[in-house]
Scaffold this active site. Structure first.
Site, short mmCIF file in Angstrom:
data_model
loop_
_atom_site.label_atom_id
_atom_site.label_comp_id
_atom_site.label_asym_id
_atom_site.label_seq_id
_atom_site.Cartn_x
_atom_site.Cartn_y
_atom_site.Cartn_z
CD GLU A 142 -1.49 4.26 -6.27
OE1 GLU A 142 -1.46 5.41 -6.31
OE2 GLU A 142 -1.66 3.67 -5.29
CB SER A 196 -0.80 0.08 1.23
OG SER A 196 -1.58 -1.06 1.26
CG ASN A 220 -2.94 3.93 0.85
OD1 ASN A 220 -4.08 4.23 1.38
ND2 ASN A 220 -2.61 2.81 0.39
CG HIS A 240 -1.78 -0.12 -4.08
ND1 HIS A 240 -1.99 0.97 -3.97
CD2 HIS A 240 -2.36 -0.96 -3.11
CE1 HIS A 240 -2.80 1.32 -2.77
NE2 HIS A 240 -2.76 0.04 -2.43
#
Ligand code: CAA
Ligand code: NAI
Length: 284
Positions: free
Chosen positions: A152, A119, A190, A140
């Protein structure tokens, strides 16, 4: 670069979802975890999701069986010896992931790509423990994997264009949308999401409002599908804390300091939905 055989490491919430969508797209998937019970839990989730697809008329019973037939149990990382791609989805901890990547580098065929579903952790640092940094990449996925469209794709410093292209093509085969991102702590998703969740936890910690009110404000006021505290429970509070620590350490900026209440919940073992208790209590 042709990908047919995949190993997914970690049969938790993310690994099971990744294994499911890969098997649904026709890939042969070995789902690896440390213990039989962890694998069984992951397979149980996949079976439940596929049965729901059958009930909803999106898949026939025989298609469901074919998907399950492409999934194999693995309790030994040496099973990576004949795969084209490994997608690692173990816990969000650099030393655990580096140990896995070191082993994989020795076991997986020379052509194999090593991807991580991390993450927030630097792909370049994972690549650095291998002798194939150009074949290491971030992939991701978002939670819940069978539903969310985004992946991602993170280029490490050394990731080759061929490897990037192969992973982008593979992501499209999964019917997901790849978005290219460079290797900085928390990437894009994130970097933006987790400070918002952390701030929601501070809002609770400082007594600005109770948990239901905080979630209602963001759901009803901003049209978020879940309030931030419900989302934190859904992601896992341990994962949220690891991500905040990566942002804090990676940028050295106090604006990313994890809320003490988040630390306290993690220390108590209140990790959210997966342990039955986080900000909310969940029936199993
Ligand atoms: C931390 C990181 O590194 C990155 C991240 O992943 S951050 C987290 C990103 N994810 C989010 O932000 C999720 C936000 N929440 C949502 O989008 C929605 O609440 C949700 C999709 C999870 C559920 O949607 P909902 O409308 O509230 O509930 P519900 O009607 O039960 O579910 C909608 C569909 O999703 C499916 N679904 C829900 N949860 C699921 C799960 N865990 N696994 C598989 N499918 C699931 C349901 O089966 C349902 O499908 P059908 O309509 O086809 O039957
Ligand atoms: N939870 C989320 O919303 C998201 C999490 N991620 C990332 O995905 C990864 C996994 O997260 P979750 O699935 O939520 O965690 P989880 O706690 O549900 O699952 C992790 C699994 O990995 C297994 N595992 C740990 N060490 C292992 C090893 N050495 N070998 C094999 N298996 C091992 C554990 O037994 C467990 O089953 C983390 O890096 C996390 O940051 C990425 C996107 C979203």
């Amino acid at each position: 670069m042709s990908i047919q055989k995949i190993m997914v490491i970690g049969a938790g919430q993310m690994g099971s979802g990744i294994a499911q969508v890969c098997a649904q797209a026709g890939f042969d998937v070995k789902l690896n975890d440390m213990k039989e019970e962890f694998f069984a839990r992951g397979l149980g989730t996949i079976t439940k999701n596929l049965s729901r697809n059958v009930e909803k008329g999106r898949m026939t019973e025989s298609e469901k069986e074919a998907v399950l037939g492409r999934l194999t149990k693995s309790l030994d990382i040496n099973d990576a010896n004949d795969v084209d791609l490994v997608i690692e989805a173990a816990v969000e901890n650099m030393s655990v992931k580096q140990a896995i990547f070191k082993q994989l580098d020795a076991i997986a065929p020379a052509h194999a790509i090593l991807a991580s579903n991390t993450s927030s952790l630097p792909i370049t640092e994972l690549a650095a423990v291998t002798n194939r940094p150009e074949q290491v990449i971030g992939m991701h996925f978002m939670n819940p994997v069978p539903v969310m469209k985004l992946v991602e794709i993170i280029r490490g410093l050394a990731t080759s264009d061929d490897v990037y292209q192969a992973i982008e093509d593979m992501t499209k085969k999964l019917e997901k949308v790849p978005v290219e991102v460079n290797d900085f702590p928390g990437f894009v998703a994130n970097r933006i999401l987790m400070p918002m969740i952390n701030e929601a936890i501070y809002t609770l910690y400082e007594g600005v409002a109770n948990k239901e009110a905080i979630d209602d404000v963001m759901k009803l006021g901003m049209n978020h599908p879940m309030g931030p505290l419900t989302l934190a429970d859904f992601i896992g509070l341990d994962t949220c804390l690891y991500i905040m620590e990566t942002l804090h350490e990676g940028f050295g900026d106090s604006k990313y300091r994890p809320c003490p209440l988040l630390r306290k919940y993690v220390k108590a073992g209140w990790l959210g939905k997966k342990t039955g208790r986080g900000f909310y209590i969940y029936e199993s």
